[in-house]
Design an enzyme around this catalytic site. Structure first.
Site, mmCIF file in Angstrom:
data_model
loop_
_atom_site.group_PDB
_atom_site.id
_atom_site.type_symbol
_atom_site.label_atom_id
_atom_site.label_comp_id
_atom_site.label_asym_id
_atom_site.label_seq_id
_atom_site.Cartn_x
_atom_site.Cartn_y
_atom_site.Cartn_z
ATOM 1 N N ARG A 33 49.112 31.761 73.731
ATOM 2 C CA ARG A 33 49.201 32.037 72.304
ATOM 3 C C ARG A 33 49.460 33.523 72.113
ATOM 4 O O ARG A 33 48.922 34.360 72.853
ATOM 5 C CB ARG A 33 47.894 31.652 71.582
ATOM 6 C CG ARG A 33 47.705 30.175 71.328
ATOM 7 C CD ARG A 33 48.720 29.620 70.312
ATOM 8 N NE ARG A 33 48.505 28.205 70.024
ATOM 9 C CZ ARG A 33 49.107 27.198 70.668
ATOM 10 N NH1 ARG A 33 49.953 27.437 71.646
ATOM 11 N NH2 ARG A 33 48.868 25.951 70.308
ATOM 12 N N GLU A 57 54.795 33.553 64.266
ATOM 13 C CA GLU A 57 55.910 32.679 64.650
ATOM 14 C C GLU A 57 56.505 32.022 63.413
ATOM 15 O O GLU A 57 55.749 31.586 62.550
ATOM 16 C CB GLU A 57 55.419 31.602 65.622
ATOM 17 C CG GLU A 57 54.964 32.230 66.931
ATOM 18 C CD GLU A 57 54.556 31.220 68.004
ATOM 19 O OE1 GLU A 57 54.660 30.007 67.746
ATOM 20 O OE2 GLU A 57 54.151 31.659 69.083
ATOM 21 N N HIS A 100 58.743 29.487 71.519
ATOM 22 C CA HIS A 100 57.610 28.547 71.684
ATOM 23 C C HIS A 100 58.103 27.152 72.102
ATOM 24 O O HIS A 100 57.887 26.165 71.402
ATOM 25 C CB HIS A 100 56.770 28.471 70.398
ATOM 26 C CG HIS A 100 55.353 28.035 70.663
ATOM 27 N ND1 HIS A 100 54.281 28.463 69.912
ATOM 28 C CD2 HIS A 100 54.832 27.205 71.610
ATOM 29 C CE1 HIS A 100 53.175 27.903 70.377
ATOM 30 N NE2 HIS A 100 53.483 27.133 71.408
HETATM 31 C C1 DGY Z 1 50.595 23.334 72.329
HETATM 32 O O1 DGY Z 1 50.722 22.101 72.383
HETATM 33 O O2 DGY Z 1 49.583 23.869 71.917
HETATM 34 C C2 DGY Z 1 51.735 24.155 72.822
HETATM 35 O O3 DGY Z 1 51.607 25.477 72.491
HETATM 36 C C3 DGY Z 1 53.068 23.622 72.308
HETATM 37 O O4 DGY Z 1 53.309 22.421 72.864
#
Ligand code: DGY
Length: 327
Positions: free
Chosen positions: A243, A272, A291
């Site tokens: 993240r 984002e 992402h």
């Molecule tokens: C999640 O699932 O948390 C990822 O960051 C994206 O698939």
């Protein structure tokens, strides 16, 4: 709330892969935010949840107390993601709302992408590709676009959950030495995967590549900042598929510009989508992706189905397979 056919109303905040749509439509009365490329505006979301029993969301929606308050009949929030930092778990818990997510199915796909970023940064793939299109490839030359070896290099994993372990397996296959830091040592995994535990600061000091695999929590907020960059080797590369909040982006920018570290590969950002004008994106030693860690057709289809299945389980009064919160 139910419709005439006795199906409960659910709102789905994006167009999702077919297996999820089909399962939901079989069991629920569905309404979708139909724009694939744009998240549902918060004002629309607040209206849409007024009569729903289930809310099926993405990581791009902020499911805070205002959304939960606007949804008096809500029984379950299912997120098509493993991360759930976009959901106010306390507010849901206070209202007795269950939360489900999609761990497991995206592990290998996300580790593939983390390793792809490691390779792209170490061997300067994006820079080299740009060099060709800009006409900078004049002749084969000994150090033109020379990167650094992956074989024999050390990888430091911060976090040893499912994705961290999958990354370790890939790295071992490439002949890397693998260290990890985690709140809890796992000696069984150390023996099985041939990896070693290091305290946090030592891992930062000794690793050629540092890859982040921790969730976004208060504890991990800007875990990697100026102090941590100062501990890293000047040849170190930072990979973040976890993240954006785990890295202080201003400190990262300074470290990349000053040569405090060599490069970074990021799939996640503090905000984002990151603005195309963001100064980080101008740096040649940064590889940025939008992402897409879990973005394979197969994995996204599995995620869509899992989240749908668990939503239906909760609405039918059964326990979900993958609860964040089983109210
Ligand atoms: C999640 O699932 O948390 C990822 O960051 C994206 O698939």
């Amino acid at each position: 709330m139910t419709n005439n056919a006795g199906k409960k109303n659910v709102y789905i905040t994006r167009l999702i892969p077919a297996p999820g749509v089909e399962y939901l439509q079989e069991h629920c009365q569905c309404r979708f935010w139909e724009q694939d490329n744009e998240p549902v505006p918060q004002a629309v979301l607040l209206k849409e949840v007024a009569d729903v029993s289930g809310l099926y969301c993405m990581l791009s929606e902020r499911i805070d107390a205002s959304v939960i308050d606007a949804a008096p009949h809500l029984e379950v929030i299912s997120t098509m993601s493993v991360g759930f930092d976009h959901i106010d778990v306390d507010a849901a818990s206070a209202r007795g709302i269950s939360i489900t997510h999609t761990p497991g199915v995206l592990t290998e796909t996300t580790a593939d992408l983390a390793f792809a970023l490691l390779m792209a940064t170490s061997r300067r793939l994006i820079e080299a590709n740009r060099a060709i299109s800009k006409g900078h490839w004049k002749a084969w030359s000994p150090l033109f676009m020379a990167g650094r070896d992956i074989y024999g290099a050390s990888l430091g994993l911060i976090g040893l959950g499912r994705i961290g372990k999958a990354m370790a397996r890939r790295a071992r296959g490439f002949g890397m030495r693998v260290y990890y830091y985690s709140r809890q040592r796992d000696e069984e995994v150390e023996a099985k995967q041939g990896i070693s535990y290091l305290p946090f600061d030592e891992l930062l000091q000794y690793s050629d590549f540092i890859s982040l695999h921790v969730p976004a929590t208060g504890e991990t907020f800007q875990l990697i900042s100026t102090r941590e960059f100062n501990l890293m080797k000047p040849t170190a590369v930072l990979i973040n598929t976890a993240r954006g909040s785990v890295v202080n982006e201003e400190a990262l920018f300074a470290a990349l510009v000053s040569g405090q570290i060599r490069a970074a590969g990021l799939d996640v950002f503090a905000e984002e989508p990151i603005s195309p004008d963001h100064p980080l994106l101008e740096l040649p030693n940064l590889v940025a992706l939008p992402h897409i860690g879990s973005a394979s057709v197969e994995t996204r289809s599995k995620m869509a189905y899992l989240a749908a299945e668990d939503m239906v389980e909760v609405l039918a009064g059964r326990p979900p397979r993958f609860p964040v919160l089983n109210a």
